[in-house]
Design a protein around this motif. Structure first.
Motif, short mmCIF file in Angstrom:
data_model
loop_
_atom_site.label_atom_id
_atom_site.label_comp_id
_atom_site.label_asym_id
_atom_site.label_seq_id
_atom_site.Cartn_x
_atom_site.Cartn_y
_atom_site.Cartn_z
N PHE A 249 -11.41 -0.27 -12.53
CA PHE A 249 -10.82 0.77 -11.71
C PHE A 249 -9.34 0.49 -11.49
O PHE A 249 -8.85 -0.63 -11.69
CB PHE A 249 -11.52 0.86 -10.34
CG PHE A 249 -12.92 1.39 -10.40
CD1 PHE A 249 -13.16 2.75 -10.32
CD2 PHE A 249 -13.99 0.53 -10.58
CE1 PHE A 249 -14.46 3.24 -10.38
CE2 PHE A 249 -15.28 1.00 -10.65
CZ PHE A 249 -15.53 2.37 -10.55
N SER A 250 -8.64 1.51 -11.07
CA SER A 250 -7.26 1.39 -10.64
C SER A 250 -7.23 1.81 -9.18
O SER A 250 -7.73 2.89 -8.83
CB SER A 250 -6.37 2.32 -11.49
OG SER A 250 -5.03 2.26 -11.07
N VAL A 251 -6.67 0.95 -8.32
CA VAL A 251 -6.70 1.22 -6.88
C VAL A 251 -5.30 1.13 -6.29
O VAL A 251 -4.44 0.40 -6.78
CB VAL A 251 -7.63 0.23 -6.14
CG1 VAL A 251 -9.07 0.44 -6.56
CG2 VAL A 251 -7.22 -1.21 -6.41
N LEU A 252 -5.08 1.89 -5.24
CA LEU A 252 -3.79 1.86 -4.55
C LEU A 252 -4.02 1.65 -3.06
O LEU A 252 -4.85 2.32 -2.44
CB LEU A 252 -3.02 3.16 -4.78
CG LEU A 252 -1.62 3.19 -4.15
CD1 LEU A 252 -0.60 3.80 -5.10
CD2 LEU A 252 -1.61 3.95 -2.82
N TYR A 253 -3.27 0.68 -2.52
CA TYR A 253 -3.29 0.36 -1.09
C TYR A 253 -1.90 0.64 -0.52
O TYR A 253 -0.91 0.18 -1.08
CB TYR A 253 -3.63 -1.11 -0.87
CG TYR A 253 -5.01 -1.54 -1.32
CD1 TYR A 253 -6.08 -1.57 -0.43
CD2 TYR A 253 -5.23 -1.94 -2.64
CE1 TYR A 253 -7.34 -1.98 -0.84
CE2 TYR A 253 -6.49 -2.35 -3.05
CZ TYR A 253 -7.54 -2.37 -2.15
OH TYR A 253 -8.78 -2.77 -2.56
N LEU A 254 -1.84 1.33 0.59
CA LEU A 254 -0.54 1.66 1.16
C LEU A 254 0.14 0.45 1.80
O LEU A 254 1.35 0.26 1.66
CB LEU A 254 -0.70 2.78 2.19
CG LEU A 254 -1.14 4.14 1.61
CD1 LEU A 254 -1.38 5.14 2.74
CD2 LEU A 254 -0.08 4.68 0.64
N LYS A 255 -0.61 -0.39 2.50
CA LYS A 255 -0.01 -1.57 3.14
C LYS A 255 0.33 -2.63 2.10
O LYS A 255 1.43 -3.18 2.09
CB LYS A 255 -0.96 -2.15 4.19
CG LYS A 255 -1.18 -1.29 5.43
CD LYS A 255 -2.13 -2.00 6.38
CE LYS A 255 -2.41 -1.17 7.62
NZ LYS A 255 -3.37 -1.86 8.53
N PHE A 256 -0.63 -2.94 1.24
CA PHE A 256 -0.40 -3.96 0.22
C PHE A 256 0.79 -3.61 -0.67
O PHE A 256 1.50 -4.50 -1.16
CB PHE A 256 -1.64 -4.12 -0.67
CG PHE A 256 -2.83 -4.74 0.02
CD1 PHE A 256 -2.74 -5.28 1.29
CD2 PHE A 256 -4.06 -4.78 -0.62
CE1 PHE A 256 -3.84 -5.84 1.92
CE2 PHE A 256 -5.17 -5.35 -0.01
CZ PHE A 256 -5.07 -5.87 1.26
N SER A 257 1.02 -2.32 -0.88
CA SER A 257 2.10 -1.89 -1.78
C SER A 257 3.47 -2.24 -1.25
O SER A 257 4.46 -2.19 -2.01
CB SER A 257 2.00 -0.38 -2.04
OG SER A 257 0.84 -0.07 -2.78
N ARG A 258 3.57 -2.58 0.02
CA ARG A 258 4.86 -2.95 0.61
C ARG A 258 5.22 -4.42 0.36
O ARG A 258 6.33 -4.84 0.66
CB ARG A 258 4.86 -2.68 2.11
CG ARG A 258 4.99 -1.21 2.48
CD ARG A 258 6.28 -0.65 1.96
NE ARG A 258 6.46 0.76 2.27
CZ ARG A 258 7.40 1.53 1.71
NH1 ARG A 258 8.19 1.01 0.79
NH2 ARG A 258 7.52 2.79 2.05
N VAL A 259 4.28 -5.19 -0.19
CA VAL A 259 4.53 -6.61 -0.41
C VAL A 259 5.22 -6.80 -1.76
O VAL A 259 4.74 -6.30 -2.79
CB VAL A 259 3.21 -7.41 -0.36
CG1 VAL A 259 3.47 -8.89 -0.56
CG2 VAL A 259 2.50 -7.17 0.97
N ASN A 260 6.32 -7.53 -1.76
CA ASN A 260 7.10 -7.73 -2.98
C ASN A 260 6.53 -8.86 -3.84
O ASN A 260 5.62 -9.58 -3.45
CB ASN A 260 8.56 -8.01 -2.63
CG ASN A 260 9.27 -6.76 -2.13
OD1 ASN A 260 9.10 -5.67 -2.67
ND2 ASN A 260 10.06 -6.90 -1.07
N HIS A 261 7.13 -9.01 -5.01
CA HIS A 261 6.63 -9.92 -6.05
C HIS A 261 7.35 -11.27 -6.06
O HIS A 261 8.55 -11.36 -5.78
CB HIS A 261 6.79 -9.27 -7.42
CG HIS A 261 6.69 -10.23 -8.57
ND1 HIS A 261 5.49 -10.65 -9.09
CD2 HIS A 261 7.66 -10.87 -9.29
CE1 HIS A 261 5.71 -11.49 -10.08
NE2 HIS A 261 7.01 -11.66 -10.23
#
Length: 409
Positions: free
Chosen positions: A93-105
């Motif tokens: 699957f491909s999933v998207l999280y709104l909070k997690f997406s704010r964390v940089n690499h």
């Protein structure tokens, strides 16, 4: 209880997540629920899938989604650009999280996502101590995509639109060369364990009609192994993956997973023996399982689901007949053993010479694997010596294998 983090401006990165208090290894930094979960088909996910999922979001979630980073690849819709730059792949699957997406690499992250199978309450946990005011960072680059800093930077630039400037990517001299070698090797080992040649990233014309990509894209080109790995090689590769990750100083659950895979490979080999128990193999099996639990305890809290499941798994393995038979002899080697009426009826023990401290594979075992595999490795598999032995043995290995470990055969 207030969240232990805040979202604020991160120099040169837009927004980022920063600790508002001391966070210890294994602590949960944030909880999040998957807002979009799409099945990945032959060509990943389609524009229509993303649009349908976006339409199903609440007004507040749609607003938050549209504030996320847009990737560099041109797609038919803005929603697709945002989705592709912020989604994660998991179990088909491909999933998207709104909070997690704010964390940089970062290529050496201090946090990672866990329990993604619980899409309503996935978690991000600390891998090491994160001080107050320090940025929380995860890796966008998986083991299969890892490699030299040049490869990683090419990947992050092509997929996310930035050139990584993390601590690891800025290493210089011998330290940087060793890091590049370790990462290139464990990426190759991970690919081979998955039955594939190490992937290469190439700019490819056109995209699939479904996702609407335009122009050239950075594609991952991979091919199946012409000669599948033997079970012995899979076991050795899993062990070496764990040791290379440890040598790199990367605190991650993947170390624990690699030890488990190595242990299960060893158990399968032990069970193939008829009336013979190699006590050293049993010792390795248990040592690797204990190492897997130790690695998990370093990055998970005592109450975590991951740790509890692994500890139970270790208990179950210890109850197997082979371990029960070998148990009294796991501190001994090199002697004949006969146990009348035992479930295994062991008649012989083979001692393995030259075993180093820490339950390393022996020099002979490693060299056998290297001799068999390095010609088709495409990278410096001989550099596994960084993990298995100290770096002072490199000259000897280079001489044995007849090539420069930092170059090509």
């Amino acid at each position: 209880m207030p969240d232990p983090y805040e979202v604020k401006a991160a120099a040169g990165k837009g927004l980022g997540v920063f600790a508002t208090k001391l966070i210890k290894p294994g602590d949960i930094i944030m909880h999040d629920a998957a807002k979009m979960k799409l099945h990945r088909g032959t060509n990943d996910v389609s524009t229509q899938q993303v649009q349908d999922a976006f339409s199903g979001l609440s007004k507040a979630d749609r607003k938050a989604f549209l504030k996320l980073h847009e990737g560099p690849v041109e797609y038919e819709t803005r929603n697709m650009k945002i989705y592709k730059a912020n989604s994660f792949s998991y179990a088909g699957f491909s999933v998207l999280y709104l909070k997690f997406s704010r964390v940089n690499h970062a290529c050496m992250p201090n946090a990672e996502m866990t329990e993604l199978d619980d899409e309503k309450d996935s978690k991000m946990v600390a891998l090491e101590t994160i001080g107050e005011g320090e940025e929380v960072l995860i890796s966008y680059v998986g083991l299969l995509q890892d490699g030299s800093r040049e490869d990683r930077r090419r990947f992050t630039k092509g997929a996310y639109g930035f050139v990584c400037e993390c601590h690891v990517c800025c290493l210089t001299g011998t330290e940087g060369d060793l890091s590049d070698a370790r990462r290139t090797i464990y990426a190759a080992l991970a690919s081979r364990r998955a039955g594939m040649e190490p992937a290469k990233y190439e700019w490819i014309d056109n995209g699939s009609a479904e996702d609407g990509r335009k122009g050239k894209i950075l594609g991952r080109v991979e091919r199946r192994l012409k000669v599948p790995l033997t079970e012995r090689e899979k076991t050795a590769y899993a062990f070496l993956t764990a040791k290379l990750l440890e040598a790199e100083g990367w605190q991650t659950r993947q170390i624990s997973d690699a030890y488990v895979h190595a242990a299960m490979g060893m158990l399968a080999q032990i069970n193939e023996q008829k009336g013979v128990v190699v006590v050293e193999a049993a010792r390795l099996l248990m040592a690797w399982l204990e190492a897997s639990v130790g690695a998990m305890r370093a990055v998970r809290s005592k109450s975590s689901k991951d740790l509890k499941e692994l500890e139970q798994f270790l208990k179950d393995v210890k109850q197997q007949d082979i371990i029960q038979t070998c148990g009294p002899f796991l501190t001994e080697s090199g002697r004949m053993l006969k146990i009348p009426g035992s479930p295994i009826d062991a008649t012989k023990i083979f001692a393995i010479d030259g075993r180093g401290d820490g339950y390393f594979l022996t020099r002979g075992e490693c060299l056998d694997v290297l001799r068999a595999g390095y010609r088709r490795a495409g990278v410096g598999v001989a550099m596994t010596a960084i993990a298995a032995w100290d770096t002072g043995r490199m000259a000897e290995l280079n001489q044995v294998l007849g090539w420069n470990a930092f170059g090509n055969p």
